[in-house]
Design a protein around this motif. Structure first.
Motif, PDB file in Angstrom:
ATOM      1  N   ALA A 104       8.115  15.074  31.324  1.00  0.00           N
ATOM      2  CA  ALA A 104       7.194  15.138  32.468  1.00  0.00           C
ATOM      3  C   ALA A 104       6.161  16.243  32.266  1.00  0.00           C
ATOM      4  N   GLU A 105       6.607  17.416  31.801  1.00  0.00           N
ATOM      5  CA  GLU A 105       5.669  18.527  31.612  1.00  0.00           C
ATOM      6  C   GLU A 105       4.708  18.253  30.460  1.00  0.00           C
ATOM      7  N   SER A 106       5.207  17.635  29.398  1.00  0.00           N
ATOM      8  CA  SER A 106       4.346  17.344  28.247  1.00  0.00           C
ATOM      9  C   SER A 106       3.278  16.322  28.607  1.00  0.00           C
ATOM     10  N   VAL A 107       3.697  15.230  29.257  1.00  0.00           N
ATOM     11  CA  VAL A 107       2.731  14.201  29.665  1.00  0.00           C
ATOM     12  C   VAL A 107       1.766  14.771  30.700  1.00  0.00           C
ATOM     13  N   GLY A 108       2.286  15.599  31.611  1.00  0.00           N
ATOM     14  CA  GLY A 108       1.424  16.222  32.611  1.00  0.00           C
ATOM     15  C   GLY A 108       0.360  17.090  31.970  1.00  0.00           C
TER      16      GLY A 108
END
Length: 351
Positions: A104-108
């Motif tokens: 989630a953090e990487s895609v965000g």
């Protein structure tokens, strides 16, 4: 405590639970479950109507679609991962918690970075529409914009991957924050300069109309200038909403640096991250509110799907875009609400 408690690669973790943190998990889990659907539906429809309507294949609309693709990715990947990450934490499943949080953090990060630089690209396009005049159409092409967008995605994907190689958030942030910060500042300055030019020349054309109300070319240029101003303000609104949605997460990151990853900071992260994700659902509303041709195409799609009633849609947008132009002899200016009135803007000299 969470089962199999441990670290989560480069991310700070805090498995302590409080009542207000538990409530935060439940509230944001529900909000992201719903808003992920609206982000996918809203941005999917925007991409569809622009793709299916050749009259909307303008540089500005292509940039807008690139922005919609970033928001669509948030709804398809980042938000579902955020929801699963919260479920994993509530169920005390470490593997589910850690894997989906990293994703989630990487895609965000990837989508936020591409969105910021895409908005910077739109600001440059708005400025070049004034600076290049009649050469605009030859230099700013949809193919070049798509190539630039592809390069942005590759750049931020590689940078997100480098987070695993570097395994040091300080080094990563020292690279990412200046790039995004400088892009936002440049975007703001570009829009201020463009709007100053537009206001000045709009006043000049208006004065010409007052002195000679029957002068048709001056009225033509004034209408074209107002359309250009509206399209520029539309993107300024989008930038403003983006900044407002990201201010809370930036404040939380500062608190994280000062106080550490406490339960209070973690709770603030949960809500601030949700506000960031909600931005992906806000943008399609702005597109339909501010861009007439996209709004008509969207209404046409829903009218055919729900009632089978023929309202202005994909096919009639083509005619609408062409008929809304004002022609004088052999001179015509582009008429889409999100395109540049090139001929009418040839009088503008940036200075």
């Amino acid at each position: 405590m969470m089962a199999d408690e441990g670290g989560c690669l480069f991310l700070d973790v805090n498995y302590n639970s409080t009542e207000y943190l538990f409530i935060g998990h439940i509230v944001t889990l529900v909000l992201n479950s719903v808003s992920s659907l609206t982000a996918v539906a809203g941005n999917g429809v925007v991409i569809l109507v622009v793709w299916k309507t050749p009259a909307l294949h303008t540089p500005s609309n292509v940039f807008l679609c690139c922005l919609a693709i970033s928001d669509l990715t948030v709804g398809l990947i980042a938000q579902p991962c955020f929801v699963i990450h919260k479920i994993g934490e509530l169920l005390e499943s470490y593997s589910m918690y850690c894997t989906t949080r990293i994703l989630a953090e990487s895609v965000g990060y990837i989508t936020a970075g591409t969105s910021v630089l895409t908005m910077t690209g739109i600001a440059i396009e708005r400025y070049l529409a004034l600076y290049l005049h009649l050469r605009y159409k030859q230099i700013i092409t949809t193919k070049r914009i798509l190539v630039a967008a592809f390069c942005l995605w590759v750049f931020f994907i590689l940078q997100a991957a480098s987070r695993f190689w570097i395994a040091n958030d300080n080094i990563f942030n020292n690279i990412a924050i200046p790039v995004i910060g400088c892009s936002l500042v440049f975007t703001f300055l570009a829009y201020m300069k463009v709007l100053k030019y537009v206001r000045r020349h709009e006043n000049q054309i208006h004065d010409q109309n007052v002195s000679n109300p029957n002068q048709y070319p001056a009225s033509n240029r004034l209408l074209g200038m107002r359309r250009y101003k509206k399209s520029t303000l539309t993107m300024a609104y989008i930038v403003g909403i983006f900044v407002l949605c990201y201010i809370p997460i930036l404040c939380v990151k500062i608190a994280h640096k000062i106080e550490g990853y406490t339960a209070s900071v973690k709770t603030a992260y949960v809500y601030a991250s949700t506000i960031v994700f909600l931005n992906s659902s806000f943008n399609p509303v702005v597109y339909c509110w501010r861009i007439t041709d996209i709004r008509r195409a969207v209404i046409g799609i829903f009218s055919r799907c729900l009632r089978g009633k023929e309202l202005p849609g994909i096919e009639t947008v083509e005619a609408s875009v062409r008929l809304s132009g004002i022609f004088r002899g052999n001179r015509a200016f582009s008429v889409s609400n999100f395109n540049t009135p090139r001929a009418s803007l040839s009088v503008i000299q940036p200075g």
